[in-house]
Design a protein around this motif. Structure first.
Motif, PDB file in Angstrom:
ATOM      1  N   ASP A 120       0.875  -1.173   0.000  1.00 41.62           N
ATOM      2  CA  ASP A 120       0.000   0.000   0.000  1.00 41.62           C
ATOM      3  C   ASP A 120       0.910   1.221   0.000  1.00 41.62           C
ATOM      4  OD1 ASP A 120      -1.812   1.991   0.418  1.00 41.62           O
ATOM      5  OD2 ASP A 120      -2.573   1.253   2.331  1.00 41.62           O
ATOM      6  N   TYR A 138       0.640   4.269  -0.920  1.00 42.23           N
ATOM      7  CA  TYR A 138       0.117   5.566  -0.478  1.00 42.23           C
ATOM      8  C   TYR A 138      -0.486   5.500   0.926  1.00 42.23           C
ATOM      9  CZ  TYR A 138       0.587   6.589  -5.458  1.00 42.23           C
ATOM     10  OH  TYR A 138       1.069   6.745  -6.732  1.00 42.23           O
ATOM     11  N   ARG A 139      -0.486   4.297   1.527  1.00 43.63           N
ATOM     12  CA  ARG A 139      -1.024   4.098   2.881  1.00 43.63           C
ATOM     13  C   ARG A 139      -2.467   4.620   2.992  1.00 43.63           C
ATOM     14  NH1 ARG A 139       2.835   2.775   6.624  1.00 43.63           N
ATOM     15  NH2 ARG A 139       1.771   3.821   8.351  1.00 43.63           N
ATOM     16  N   ASP A 162       9.667  -1.889   4.852  1.00 49.20           N
ATOM     17  CA  ASP A 162       9.274  -0.649   5.524  1.00 49.20           C
ATOM     18  C   ASP A 162       9.696  -0.828   6.973  1.00 49.20           C
ATOM     19  OD1 ASP A 162       8.163   1.663   6.443  1.00 49.20           O
ATOM     20  OD2 ASP A 162       6.075   1.095   6.120  1.00 49.20           O
ATOM     21  N   GLY A 209       5.795   3.998   6.054  1.00 51.59           N
ATOM     22  CA  GLY A 209       5.621   4.265   4.632  1.00 51.59           C
ATOM     23  C   GLY A 209       6.897   4.634   3.908  1.00 51.59           C
ATOM     24  N   TYR A 223       9.197   3.133   2.159  1.00 49.45           N
ATOM     25  CA  TYR A 223       9.477   1.850   1.529  1.00 49.45           C
ATOM     26  C   TYR A 223      10.837   1.851   0.848  1.00 49.45           C
ATOM     27  CZ  TYR A 223       4.512   0.990   2.241  1.00 49.45           C
ATOM     28  OH  TYR A 223       3.278   0.814   2.795  1.00 49.45           O
ATOM     29  N   LYS A 281      10.622   4.585  -2.689  1.00 49.94           N
ATOM     30  CA  LYS A 281       9.327   4.226  -3.263  1.00 49.94           C
ATOM     31  C   LYS A 281       9.026   4.962  -4.560  1.00 49.94           C
ATOM     32  CE  LYS A 281       6.573   7.483  -0.500  1.00 49.94           C
ATOM     33  NZ  LYS A 281       5.482   7.570   0.502  1.00 49.94           N
TER      34      LYS A 281
END
Length: 462
Positions: A163, A165-166, A209, A214, A216, A232
């Motif tokens: 994910d 963009y969380r 992570d 977030g 990454y 990311k």
């Protein structure tokens, strides 16, 4: 035994099930969302999702719904501004007996085993496959091709989901020899992807992570014997030390924390082990090597400290090697009478007890041993196994045996009981999961003639 095999085979593939008839007659081949309820299943879903005071009203419709073959809802985007919606109710059209075969999709020349991808919209798992022409297909939980996409090469290793963009939306991360891709659930590349690697990849990209914030990191090994580290957005990290490898690395990179220290672990084709910190510097220099005969026959076992952390693997002589990083090694064997070249010894975890199990395949027999090397299960077979045994499903719940000559599969649970998916069409390219999140597992397998078949798993044959 032969009678039982034929009976199970007929039960598992006896014509079209209610859903297969319904699907082929009424449902679109391409859709974004699929929902299907058989008979009273929709009533059960309603009862599970409405307030208690409304459940009596819902139950009044139970008799009506029992006369209905199926109810479905589909949605698909016809343009950027319009969606196509379809509602279908079918009555009196299903006369065939239900089997455990759910659906079949025909796609020629599928290269790799199917993988299950989470869909945040439909709240189901969907099937990702790739054919010999490097075309990707995403198949819905109800057996409909949602999209196809041409890419430049074959996927290396497993596809990871993240994910980025969380925001609760999942993407699919993978690499070919030359590029790293990040696709959304509609098959579109995330901005900045794909991006080209400086050298051909030798293993699959791994995403970390470290602090769950977030931030990454994408790590991958390449033919120039370097490990690359990207953020990311696909940009190389400026403070990464680019550790130089002594040989090509085909194994994945693993991350673990021990005594508040991060370790990045992998090993190369010559057996050299690498234990790095987050920036690529050497964190620890182990005194042992790691050379499994096949990559699946390997496990990293974390200890109380780094000295007592170990690698467990099976070598080319079918010996079980346990090597602590401090240099202490132990060699064990499974007692057997067959020649090494005729035996397929493998290690795996079965169930959720975190213990090591061992399987020994010898021509037409299967033996399973526990962590103490004691025999737990033995089965004589009527076909040559040839090493075609895999562990699949959540918590390593199932053993899948494949008969390559007959193109059939046999599914056992973690207690070694046969299931309804027994002597049915399939191959080593098999995955298992609860596709519809209904509490029941489904088997997705690929046959030699290009059929992708979904079976439901049950344990009651009476």
């Amino acid at each position: 035994k032969s009678l039982e095999k034929d009976w199970r085979k007929a039960k598992g593939s006896s014509g079209f099930t209610n859903f297969r008839y319904y699907s082929s007659s009424y449902l679109s081949n391409f859709s974004s969302v699929d929902y299907y309820w058989k008979n009273n299943e929709i009533i059960n879903d309603v009862l599970a999702n409405v307030k208690v005071e409304y459940q009596g009203v819902a139950r009044q419709f139970s008799d009506v719904m029992s006369g209905i073959d199926g109810v479905s809802f589909q949605a698909s985007a016809s343009s950027q501004t319009f969606n196509y919606h379809s509602y279908v109710v079918s009555t009196g059209n299903s006369t065939v007996e239900e089997s455990n075969q759910l659906w079949v999709v025909a796609i020629d020349s599928v290269t790799r085993e199917p993988e299950l991808m989470k869909n945040h919209r439909s709240k189901t798992l969907e099937v990702l496959i790739q054919d010999d022409n490097n075309v990707l297909y995403l198949i819905s939980a109800t057996g409909k091709v949602k999209w196809s996409k041409q890419i430049e090469g074959k996927i290396i290793g497993e596809v990871e989901q993240m994910d980025i963009y969380r925001n609760g939306k999942w993407q699919m991360l993978f690499n070919t020899k030359s590029n790293i891709h990040l696709l959304d659930i509609n098959g579109n590349e995330v901005s900045g992807f794909p991006f080209k690697l400086k050298s051909f990849a030798t293993n699959s990209v791994n995403v970390f992570d470290y602090e769950n914030k977030g931030n990454y990191r994408f790590l991958i090994c390449c033919e120039d014997n370097k490990i690359y580290n990207f953020d990311k957005n696909g940009k190389l990290l400026s403070d990464w030390k680019y550790p130089v490898l002594k040989s090509h690395v085909n194994s994945s990179i693993q991350h673990f924390v021990l005594q508040n220290k991060d370790y990045l672990f992998t090993y190369d084709k010559m057996g050299h082990i690498y234990l790095l910190d987050r920036r690529g510097g050497v964190r620890y220099q182990p005194k042992v090597s790691c050379k499994p005969h096949v990559s699946q026959n390997f496990r990293l076992k974390k200890g109380v400290d780094i000295d007592n952390t170990s690698v467990v693997f099976i070598d080319s002589l079918n010996q079980i090697i346990t090597s602590l990083f401090n240099g202490i090694s132990d060699t064990a064997q499974i007692e057997h009478s067959c020649e090494v070249k005729q035996c397929y010894l493998s290690l795996f975890e079965l169930g959720n007890d975190n213990l090591m199990y061992y399987s020994l395949l010898n021509n037409r027999s299967l033996s399973v041993y526990g962590a103490d090397k004691e025999l737990l299960f033995f089965e004589n077979l009527d076909f040559d196994v040839n090493g075609n045994l895999n562990v699949r499903g959540k918590n390593n719940k199932y053993l899948v045996l494949a008969d390559e000559d007959a193109q059939e599969i046999y599914l056992y649970d973690s207690d070694f009981n046969p299931t309804s998916v027994f002597s049915v069409p399939g191959s080593n390219k098999t995955t298992i999961g609860d596709v519809n999140f209904d509490g029941l597992d489904d088997v997705i397998t690929i046959t030699a003639d290009g059929q992708i078949i979904a079976y439901s798993v049950n344990f009651n044959f009476n």
